[in-house]
Design a protein around this motif. Structure first.
Motif, short mmCIF file in Angstrom:
data_model
loop_
_atom_site.label_atom_id
_atom_site.label_comp_id
_atom_site.label_asym_id
_atom_site.label_seq_id
_atom_site.Cartn_x
_atom_site.Cartn_y
_atom_site.Cartn_z
N GLU A 141 54.46 32.14 30.45
CA GLU A 141 55.08 32.97 31.47
C GLU A 141 54.00 33.98 31.82
N SER A 142 53.73 34.15 33.13
CA SER A 142 52.49 34.85 33.49
C SER A 142 52.65 36.07 34.39
N HIS A 143 53.89 36.42 34.78
CA HIS A 143 54.00 37.48 35.77
C HIS A 143 54.51 38.79 35.15
N ASN B 145 39.33 35.33 27.43
CA ASN B 145 40.11 36.41 28.07
C ASN B 145 39.51 36.63 29.45
N THR B 146 40.35 36.43 30.45
CA THR B 146 39.85 36.35 31.83
C THR B 146 40.55 37.38 32.71
N SER B 147 39.83 37.82 33.73
CA SER B 147 40.38 38.81 34.66
C SER B 147 41.29 38.14 35.69
N ASN B 148 41.81 38.91 36.64
CA ASN B 148 42.75 38.37 37.64
C ASN B 148 42.12 37.25 38.45
N HIS C 170 45.05 25.17 26.62
CA HIS C 170 46.41 25.74 26.58
C HIS C 170 46.58 26.86 27.62
N PHE C 171 47.14 26.45 28.78
CA PHE C 171 47.43 27.41 29.85
C PHE C 171 48.90 27.85 29.85
N ALA C 172 49.80 26.96 29.40
CA ALA C 172 51.24 27.19 29.62
C ALA C 172 51.68 28.56 29.13
N VAL D 81 50.94 18.50 30.23
CA VAL D 81 52.27 18.76 29.69
C VAL D 81 52.79 20.06 30.29
N ASP D 82 53.91 19.97 30.99
CA ASP D 82 54.42 21.15 31.67
C ASP D 82 55.95 21.07 31.72
N ALA D 83 56.59 22.20 31.52
CA ALA D 83 58.06 22.23 31.56
C ALA D 83 58.58 22.30 32.99
N THR E 90 48.12 22.05 28.77
CA THR E 90 49.49 22.58 28.90
C THR E 90 49.54 23.48 30.13
N GLY E 91 50.67 23.47 30.82
CA GLY E 91 50.82 24.32 32.01
C GLY E 91 49.94 23.88 33.17
N GLY E 92 49.66 22.57 33.21
CA GLY E 92 48.76 22.04 34.25
C GLY E 92 49.35 22.00 35.64
N ALA E 93 50.66 22.27 35.77
CA ALA E 93 51.26 22.31 37.11
C ALA E 93 51.28 23.72 37.69
N GLY E 94 50.78 24.68 36.91
CA GLY E 94 50.72 26.06 37.39
C GLY E 94 49.46 26.32 38.21
N PHE E 95 49.27 27.57 38.56
CA PHE E 95 48.15 27.94 39.44
C PHE E 95 46.79 27.58 38.83
N ILE E 96 46.46 28.15 37.68
CA ILE E 96 45.11 27.93 37.14
C ILE E 96 45.01 26.52 36.54
N GLY E 97 46.08 26.09 35.85
CA GLY E 97 46.05 24.76 35.23
C GLY E 97 45.80 23.66 36.26
N SER E 98 46.44 23.74 37.42
CA SER E 98 46.24 22.67 38.41
C SER E 98 44.84 22.75 39.00
#
Ligand code: NAD
Ligand code: TYD
Length: 360
Positions: free
Chosen positions: A86-88, A189-192, A82-84, A34-36, A7-15
């Protein structure tokens, strides 16, 4: 062959994770992404894999129970990554509700659909099924600026921002599924993270982009807040290693002991840009330390994050491959060489890519 539902594979970490997995496993795996495609989802990141027969993209919202149920019905999913989300943090301060919807409700829908697809009548699960929940060290709150205290897996949760509160809630739901249903899951749980394809609202790509255009570099507060930076491929490697060597039900902290004050990050970016750009490049004249502008601090700004990755090292054999010095140079080089990606993102053109690609 293992089938991954990312999920969220089109985002920064997912891609970056999808590219890492295809690079490592090639045709030995299948990935359904799967990404919205919110503002943060960019299919251009995945151009190099979009035609692979073992890659499928499905546009769906993780809060849409019917759509997610159908994906599980139509496919034999082995692992959910599961990455998807809202992240900011800054967006969460302005508009918390969508964070609760996607991060909490969306995770609940994902857990529920996976359980419905996988659980046998006797409450057991077939071997090989696993739900990997990708989370953040921000759930642990803020550390003192003492250089000796760290976040461990046992550190009590104390989130401060609406973003970290929503991620903490989603982690708690995963823990509840593990305890209540013996659900086969892991949490990391991961850092920046930093690296290619990061949306330029986050510190590192924002500063690179602004510096190249001679725009002010907005440093929040006194600029002395500390973040623990991890090159994104090392995160992808950690997620893969949890699947290979981790114990179901466990949480692992992934971080590489790369603590830096924000102002150090900004000056490193300026110095590296000046080193890498040839004198003939017109962008070079824009780059200067004079662009640094101290601005009003973020509300509730956490002072320091720092991960203790001892458990991941001991139980998985995970260690980062990329030091900050190497990673930041590689990252800046990537942004310099991919100006088109940057300009599509900043102009909004990347959002047309889906329509062009998928003829919708
Ligand atoms: P991102 O914002 O770059 O990407 C998020 C992706 O999720 C986008 O592609 C977006 O379109 C998609 N998405 C958002 N809402 C959705 C919804 N309702 N349904 C389906 N897809 C949706 O985020 P990122 O930086 O790649 O972070 C990925 C994950 O890693 C998040 O769970 C985040 O909390 C976690 N994390 C991030 C960092 C970091 O430094 N970026 C550090 C630790 C953990
Ligand atoms: P960010 O990249 O938003 O990640 P997070 O808030 O999840 O740690 O910010 C990293 C740090 O940089 C954080 O301490 C806030 C600071 N920051 C700035 O000083 N200026 C900026 O323009 C941004 C986006 C962040």
């Amino acid at each position: 062959m293992t089938t991954y539902l990312v999920t969220g594979g089109a985002g920064f970490i997912g891609s970056n994770y999808i590219l890492y997995m295809f690079h490592k496993y090639s045709d030995q795996i299948r990935i359904i992404n799967v990404d919205a495609l919110t503002y943060a989802g960019n299919l251009e990141n995945l151009k190099s894999v979009e035609d692979l027969p073992n890659y499928t993209f499905i546009r769906a919202d993780i809060t849409d129970k019917e759509a997610i149920t159908k994906i599980f019905e139509d496919n034999e999913i082995d692992q959910v990554i599961h990455f998807a989300a809202e992240s900011h943090v800054d967006r969460s301060i302005r508009n918390p509700e969508v964070f609760v919807k996607t991060n909490v409700l969306g995770t609940a829908v994902m857990l529920n659909c996976a359980r419905a697809a996988w659980e046998r009548a006797d409450g057991s699960y077939p071997a090989g099924k696993r739900f990997h929940h990708v989370s953040t060290d921000e759930v642990y709150g803020s550390l003192p600026d003492d250089g000796v205290s760290y976040f461990y897996e046992t550190t009590p949760y104390a989130p401060h921002s609406p973003y970290s509160a929503s991620k903490a809630s989603s982690d708690m739901l995963v823990r509840a599924y593990i305890d209540t249903y013996h659900f086969p899951a892991n949490i990391t749980n991961t850092s920046n993270n930093y690296g290619p394809y990061q949306f330029p609202e986050k510190l590192i790509p924002l500063m690179i982009n602004n510096a190249l255009h001679g725009k002010p570099l907005p440093v929040y507060g006194d600029g002395r807040n500390i973040r623990d930076w991890l090159y994104v491929d090392d995160h992808a490697k950690g997620i893969d290693m949890v699947g290979l060597y981790g114990k179901l039900g466990e949480t692992y902290n992934i971080g590489g002991h790369n603590e830096r004050r924000n102002i150090e990050i900004v000056t490193t970016i300026i110095d590296t840009l000046l080193e890498l750009l040839p004198d003939s490049d017109p962008r070079k004249k824009n780059v200067s330390r004079d662009l640094i502008t101290y601005v009003e601090d973020r509300k509730g700004h956490d002072r320091r994050y720092a991960i203790a990755p001892d458990k991941a090292k001991r139980e998985l054999g995970w260690e980062p491959d990329t030091t900050f010095e190497v990673g930041i140079k590689k990252t800046i080089k990537w942004y310099l060489e991919n100006e088109e990606w940057f300009s599509h993102v900043t102009s909004g053109d990347y959002q047309k890519y889906y329509e062009e690609m998928y003829h919708t």
